[in-house]
Scaffold this active site. Structure first.
Site, PDB file in Angstrom:
ATOM      1  N   SER A  57       0.772  -1.410   0.234  1.00  0.00           N
ATOM      2  CA  SER A  57       0.424  -0.166   0.240  1.00  0.00           C
ATOM      3  C   SER A  57       0.591   1.375   0.134  1.00  0.00           C
ATOM      4  O   SER A  57       0.293   2.357  -0.106  1.00  0.00           O
ATOM      5  CB  SER A  57      -1.047   0.320   0.950  1.00  0.00           C
ATOM      6  N   GLU A  59       2.791   2.207  -1.813  1.00  0.00           N
ATOM      7  CA  GLU A  59       3.502   1.903  -2.607  1.00  0.00           C
ATOM      8  C   GLU A  59       2.482   2.360  -4.109  1.00  0.00           C
ATOM      9  O   GLU A  59       2.295   2.913  -5.008  1.00  0.00           O
ATOM     10  CB  GLU A  59       4.427   1.128  -3.452  1.00  0.00           C
ATOM     11  N   ILE A  81      -4.005  -3.536   4.395  1.00  0.00           N
ATOM     12  CA  ILE A  81      -2.880  -3.175   6.011  1.00  0.00           C
ATOM     13  C   ILE A  81      -3.796  -3.615   6.619  1.00  0.00           C
ATOM     14  O   ILE A  81      -4.956  -3.071   7.227  1.00  0.00           O
ATOM     15  CB  ILE A  81      -2.843  -1.749   5.916  1.00  0.00           C
ATOM     16  N   THR A  86       2.683  -2.630  16.167  1.00  0.00           N
ATOM     17  CA  THR A  86       3.946  -2.042  15.621  1.00  0.00           C
ATOM     18  C   THR A  86       3.466  -0.638  15.214  1.00  0.00           C
ATOM     19  O   THR A  86       2.538  -0.890  14.652  1.00  0.00           O
ATOM     20  CB  THR A  86       5.222  -2.281  15.548  1.00  0.00           C
ATOM     21  N   HIS A  88       3.771   0.441  12.922  1.00  0.00           N
ATOM     22  CA  HIS A  88       3.679   0.732  11.020  1.00  0.00           C
ATOM     23  C   HIS A  88       2.397   0.724  10.703  1.00  0.00           C
ATOM     24  O   HIS A  88       2.541   1.068   9.362  1.00  0.00           O
ATOM     25  CB  HIS A  88       4.243  -0.461  11.091  1.00  0.00           C
ATOM     26  N   PHE A 113     -10.922   4.342  -3.814  1.00  0.00           N
ATOM     27  CA  PHE A 113      -9.751   4.496  -2.681  1.00  0.00           C
ATOM     28  C   PHE A 113     -10.227   3.036  -1.916  1.00  0.00           C
ATOM     29  O   PHE A 113     -11.307   2.475  -1.612  1.00  0.00           O
ATOM     30  CB  PHE A 113     -10.314   5.070  -1.031  1.00  0.00           C
TER      31      PHE A 113
END
Length: 160
Positions: A57, A59, A81, A86, A88, A113
């Protein structure tokens, strides 16, 4: 979809619209479901689809911008995602969302999206348009972007 929404959805004519489907490859099962739904919907609406795979995601924005700069009318951005232990998740989610929004505004072209931000894998399976899924977010993003591209073709821009 039922009611008036379904009737409106079926009336979109995407003939002549070129759509780049920029598809993240992370989480193969969910990503494949999103991609299949997006392709199916673009084709159902009569638009042309080209798939541009990206690793994940993060990129999506740079490839979406390149595709729109290369003459595509619209982009469907697909990604997965999943929250982990974490920060991230927050960084990648924010980068993808903010980046895709910027691409749409900077280019003046629609970006659908279809990035799923999830707490766990099951949420993605439920939304990926797979057999037994409750939703098809790939198809929804594709429908939104083709509809918007068609609308933008009808908007007259005044000369200043």
């Amino acid at each position: 979809m039922s009611g008036a929404g379904a009737a409106e959805r079926d009336q979109v004519d995407g003939s002549g619209i070129r759509v780049a489907i920029v598809a993240g490859q992370w989480h193969e099962t969910i990503a494949a479901g999103l991609l299949a739904g997006a392709r199916r919907e673009v084709e159902r609406l009569g638009a042309q689809a080209t798939v541009l795979p990206v690793p994940g995601s993060f990129e999506l924005p740079v490839v979406a911008k390149a595709a729109l700069g290369a003459g595509y009318d619209a982009v469907v951005a697909l990604g997965v995602i999943i929250r982990g232990g974490t920060p991230h998740f927050e960084y990648v989610s924010s980068a993808a969302t903010d980046g895709l929004t910027r691409v749409a505004i900077d280019t003046g072209k629609p970006v659908g999206f279809g990035v799923l931000t999830l707490d766990d894998e099951q949420q993605g399976i439920d939304r990926a348009g797979l057999p037994g899924s409750k939703e098809d977010k790939g198809a929804e993003a594709a429908h939104a972007v083709v509809s918007t591209a068609v609308l933008l073709r009808t908007v007259a821009v005044p000369v200043v």
